[in-house]
Structures are given as C-alpha cells and as structure tokens.
Design an enzyme around this catalytic site. Structure first.
Site, PDB file in Angstrom:
ATOM      1  N   SER A  62       0.897  -1.556   0.047  1.00 36.22           N
ATOM      2  CA  SER A  62      -0.430   0.466   0.295  1.00 36.22           C
ATOM      3  C   SER A  62       0.709   1.293  -0.195  1.00 36.22           C
ATOM      4  O   SER A  62       2.380   0.860  -0.295  1.00 36.22           O
ATOM      5  CB  SER A  62      -0.750  -0.140   1.176  1.00 36.22           C
ATOM      6  OG  SER A  62      -0.005   0.051   2.525  1.00 36.22           O
ATOM      7  N   GLU A  81       6.442   0.011  -5.422  1.00 37.95           N
ATOM      8  CA  GLU A  81       5.504  -0.441  -6.142  1.00 37.95           C
ATOM      9  C   GLU A  81       4.175  -0.710  -5.336  1.00 37.95           C
ATOM     10  O   GLU A  81       4.302  -1.382  -4.852  1.00 37.95           O
ATOM     11  CB  GLU A  81       5.817  -1.802  -6.795  1.00 37.95           C
ATOM     12  CG  GLU A  81       5.694  -1.974  -8.078  1.00 37.95           C
ATOM     13  CD  GLU A  81       3.924  -2.376  -8.785  1.00 37.95           C
ATOM     14  OE1 GLU A  81       3.404  -1.382  -8.261  1.00 37.95           O
ATOM     15  OE2 GLU A  81       3.892  -3.759  -8.390  1.00 37.95           O
ATOM     16  N   CYS A 119      -3.355  -4.242  -7.813  1.00 34.54           N
ATOM     17  CA  CYS A 119      -2.313  -2.739  -8.117  1.00 34.54           C
ATOM     18  C   CYS A 119      -2.751  -2.789  -9.117  1.00 34.54           C
ATOM     19  O   CYS A 119      -3.155  -1.545  -8.990  1.00 34.54           O
ATOM     20  CB  CYS A 119      -0.743  -2.576  -7.761  1.00 34.54           C
ATOM     21  SG  CYS A 119       0.143  -3.877  -8.058  1.00 34.54           S
TER      22      CYS A 119
HETATM   23  C1  UN1 Z   1       0.002  -6.270  -8.503  1.00 34.58           C
HETATM   24  O1  UN1 Z   1      -0.871  -6.748  -8.453  1.00 34.58           O
HETATM   25  O2  UN1 Z   1       1.595  -5.970  -7.750  1.00 34.58           O
HETATM   26  O3  UN1 Z   1      -0.065  -5.978 -14.744  1.00 34.58           O
HETATM   27  C2  UN1 Z   1       0.757  -6.973  -9.866  1.00 34.58           C
HETATM   28  C3  UN1 Z   1      -0.885  -6.777 -13.665  1.00 34.58           C
HETATM   29  C4  UN1 Z   1       0.020  -8.136 -12.995  1.00 34.58           C
HETATM   30  C5  UN1 Z   1       0.966  -7.759 -12.120  1.00 34.58           C
HETATM   31  C6  UN1 Z   1       0.538  -6.932 -10.821  1.00 34.58           C
HETATM   32  N1  UN1 Z   1       0.656  -8.098 -14.477  1.00 34.58           N
HETATM   33  O4  UN1 Z   1      -1.650  -7.172 -13.811  1.00 34.58           O
END
Ligand code: UN1
Length: 505
Positions: free
Chosen positions: A240, A261, A295
């Site tokens: 988060s 990230e 994310c």
């Molecule tokens: C994440 O949610 O931390 O692009 C990574 C995407 C995946 C990775 C998500 N390849 O949804």
C-alpha cells in the site's frame, strides 16, 4: 483425489515444512496460513526472530562475495534452470496460490506463467547488461561505464501476487549478481515456502544455497530490521501507499535505495466510438479479476455521454452473471477476498459510498458463510465523493460520465495514485492525446487494453503515490546494479579535463 493434493505435489507436509538452511523456518512463534475459501488452516509456519534475521542476512552477505564472481551468463544459466522447475510446477503452485489467497486457478497459473516469463527474460538479460562507451575529450583516453552488482537485496512482497512479484525482483537481481532476502506477506507464507523449496531443489546441488533466501516474519519485526539495515543497499517493496511511505522514509534516511511499487487507482476511459464489447470485457477482467485485489485493478471508469447509459445497463447485466465461489472450481470467475479484515474493509467502504451519495447499481453485500466472499459492486459515482480517491482493495467499480476527452483526462489524473490507465477508442487523435504528455499521468497507459494484466517485458510501476519504481522488463535491471564510470589514460601525458593547466613552474 483430494482437492488439496497439490500440497503433496509441492512437497508440503503441513506438519513438517522443511529445513532451516534457507530461512523460512525460524524459531519464533507460529504463523497460521488459512484459506479465505472456508477459513480453515492450511499449515502453520514458524516465524523468524531477530536472531534468525541476523543469521540469514549474514549468510546472504557471505554468499554474495562468491555469487558476484560467477560470470553473468553463468548466473543466467542458474536462473534458466529455475524457470524449468517453475514450468514443472505451474499447476500445483497455481492451485496453492488460489487456495491461499483466493484468486481463481486460471489467474494462479497465470501468475506462475509470469514467474516463468521473467526467468526467460532474465536469462537473455544475463548477456545484455550493457554499459556505454563515451568519447573522452582527452587524447588517448578511454571512457566507459560498467554495471556492478549492488550486494544483498531486500524484497518485500504483498499477498496479491505472492509469487510473481518476488520473481520479477529475484530473477533480475540474481542475474545482476546480487543475493537477496525475501520477506513475503504474512498472509501468504505457504506459497513462499513452496517457491523456496523449488529454489532449493535447483540451487543446493549447484552449490548456490543462500543466493535466494526466504525470511517469514512480522513486518514490524523482521521487516523493520530490514528497512533500517544499512547492509541492504536496495529494498524493493510492493504494497500500500502507507507501507511504501514507511519503507521509503526509513531507507532514504540511511541514504539507501528503494524500489517502490505501491497502490493504484486505475481508470479506463470509454469514448463513444469505442468497441463496446471489447471495453466491457476489459472492464470486467480489470475490476472483478483477482477479486479487485491487483494494484492494477480497474477502480474507476469514465463513460462518454453518448454511450454511458446503455453501457452501464449492459455492465450491470454482465455483473449479475459473475460466478462467485471456490477459486479451484473451473466455472468460478471470482473467488473470495484474501481474509476477514479485507472483507471488513469492503463493508466499511460500502457504508462510506452510501453516506457520500454513491448509488449502488449492483452488489454491495457480503456473502454469508465461512469464506470471505463478497459481491462485485458497481457504483454510480460523483466527483464529490472522497472514497473514489482511495484504493479500496476490493471489487468495487466507480462509474463516471463525461462530455469531452479533456475533462475525462482531468478527472482521470485528479487522484494521488498513478499506476495504470487505459482508453478505449477507435479515434487515432484520442489515442495519441491520451498517451501524450498532457494525457494520462500514469506509469502504464494502454489503448484498447484494460489496466491489469501487464506483460513482464515492459517496465512495471507508476508515478505519484504509486512510488516511482520500475520492476520487471525494459531497463528496470539498472536499479539492481551500481554504475561505475571509468576513464583510462593510455597516453604518457596527464592532460586535465576542461583544459586546466596545473603545473608547478
Ligand atoms: C500487482 O498487483 O502488484 O499487471 C502486480 C498486472 C500483473 C501484475 C500486478 N501483471 O496486473
């Protein structure tokens, strides 16, 4: 065949998880891994203490001194063998991911595919860690830059991609010559154990035990030790925005490097001229996939006025057909949220949405039972609502409408997060506008593709509160290495740069 046979395929005996040599069994108290499908315990894992932390880190640092001497293409060969092993275990590992955190099996296996893909990428990269050569301003001087391994890297990952995000970091860090310590989410310790077992099976016979280390433990205990520890030149953390602020502050205080990230608040703009079927499918996968816990999940959609009503009606009908249930059942489209606290967060968010005047068009309820199931939710939103600015890790989608692209881009960019974004249109000018410097302010901007499901070949990450880090493909590898500029004088004079004369007489 029992539903949980994948555990024995992965060599997981819940009563005896394996040796201590590579970390995962500490001597601290137990951490229960439960499935959100019915709340039952899958296994109990011993967590690492401060003492365990010290011995894992000191071993990893020791192994670094050897690993960095191995030529990069040879390190690539070790990573290639890991990829071979991940291929063999794609199905059981995908199932374990599903069972432990709730995403459907197709997505669990898709995650393992990302792990495989990044090993392939890293193998190629191991022969392409290029540095530049420059022309020196001085005669008979050679100037170039080269990339050296950083050292022992810290990797902190979240529950939602309990394998892939580690692999993006670990495979690249490894070919770059680093050793590493992985602190997985406490919500998914068993997936980490299963992966470490695969790693050990490949690495130990090659004598490379200790290159990739697992450390299961509390964030407030071993996580805090790691972020404050000067011996980690880089800490890569996924989670988060709040967690990222904590990691970023601690690491920068000791002038270390962090790769963050963090959260997204990803949106899709749908223009009147878009291919509606395509946009609908992308939104469904983006908002409902992984139960809204990527994310990159789609959290907001902006519909142009000409199609808004019809699109909303169609989307509502599509939502009614989403099959919710056991993620290992092939007909299921949406599994449970990761745990009861995620379900509580969903309930609170629905409450706030109602209080703020959002209209629930579909969903909004939890599904009674032992599992953490909720309904995918569609909300007719307005720009005064404050909750739409937050990342709620749940399948809640906010719908807005707009007149012209400029105002859609303004609304799109008005949130604090800046991870992923997309536009659906058949108009070339609208596409280019969205991708231009005055368009999307996100790290990822797509056309006629949804916000989630990025390929590993591109650099992955986002701007603003998403943290600015880039992982996986392109030139993300540079963050795992230190750059050195070298100038060699092979003349018999010592000319100074900038034409400076500095002589005694
Ligand atoms: C994440 O949610 O931390 O692009 C990574 C995407 C995946 C990775 C998500 N390849 O949804």
């Amino acid at each position: 065949m029992s539903q949980l046979d994948f555990l024995s395929e992965l060599g997981i005996d819940s009563d005896n998880l394996g040796g201590y040599s590579s970390g995962w069994l500490g001597s601290g108290d137990n951490l229960e891994s439960t499935t959100p499908v019915d709340g039952s315990t899958i296994a109990s894992v011993k967590q690492c203490t401060t003492e365990n932390y010290n011995s894992i880190v000191s071993n990893s640092k020791k192994v670094f001194r050897k690993w960095r001497m191995e030529p990069a293409p040879k390190r690539g060969e070790v990573v290639r063998l890991l990829g071979e092993e991940f291929r063999k275990y794609k199905e059981p590992l995908g199932k374990l991911i599903s069972w432990e955190m709730g995403k459907i099996q197709a997505e669990g296996e898709g995650e393992v595919q990302e792990m495989i893909d990044i090993t392939d990428f890293a193998v190629g990269l191991s022969r392409q860690l290029y540095g530049k050569t420059m022309h020196s301003e001085r005669p008979l001087h050679r100037m170039y830059e080269q990339w050296h391994p950083l050292g022992n890297i810290g990797i902190i990952t979240a529950f939602n991609f309990p394998g892939a995000v580690w692999a993006w970091n670990a495979m690249i860090a490894a070919v770059c010559g680093n050793t590493m310590v992985w602190k997985p989410s406490s919500k998914t310790p068993l997936t980490a154990v299963a992966i470490q077992k695969i790693v050990n099976r490949v690495m130990e016979p090659l004598g490379w035990d200790g290159v990739m280390n697992l450390m299961i433990g509390r964030g407030r205990e071993v996580g805090d030790l790691m972020i404050n520890d000067r011996s980690f030149p880089l800490v890569s953390a996924t989670g988060s925005c709040d967690m990222g602020r904590k990691v970023g502050t601690a690491v920068s205080k000791r002038l270390g490097r962090s790769l963050l990230e963090l959260g997204g608040n990803n949106a899709i703009i749908v223009m009147d001229d878009a291919d509606i079927e395509m946009a609908m499918s992308a939104i469904l996968f983006g908002a409902v996939g992984t139960t809204g816990q990527r994310c990159t999940s789609t959290r907001r959609i902006f519909l142009q006025k000409g199609i808004a009503d019809k699109f909303t009606e169609k989307l509502t009908n599509t939502y009614k057909q989403v099959r919710i249930g056991n993620p290992l059942d092939s007909s299921t489209l949406m599994g449970p949220l990761v745990d009861t606290s995620a379900r509580d967060t969903y309930v609170q968010a629905i409450e706030t949405i109602k209080n703020e005047g959002g209209e629930i068009l579909y969903g909004g309820n939890i599904i009674d039972g032992d599992g953490c199931f909720v309904e995918p939710t569609l909300v007719q939103a307005n720009s005064e609502m404050s909750i739409v600015r937050e990342e709620t890790f749940a399948p809640i989608l906010y719908i807005f409408s707009f007149d012209d692209l400029d105002s859609a881009i303004d609304m799109h960019n008005s949130v604090d997060q800046g991870l992923s974004s997309s536009i659906f249109t058949s108009n070339v000018s609208a596409m280019e506008e969205f991708l231009s410097h005055r368009g999307s302010d996100c790290g990822i901007a797509n056309v006629n593709i949804g916000t989630s499901g990025a390929e590993i070949g591109g650099a992955f990450g986002g701007e603003k509160d998403t943290g600015g880090g880039r992982e996986a493909g392109s030139d993300s590898w540079k963050v795992y290495m230190r750059r050195q500029t070298n100038t060699i004088n092979w003349s018999s004079n010592l000319p100074l740069a900038q034409g400076i004369e500095f002589n005694l007489d």
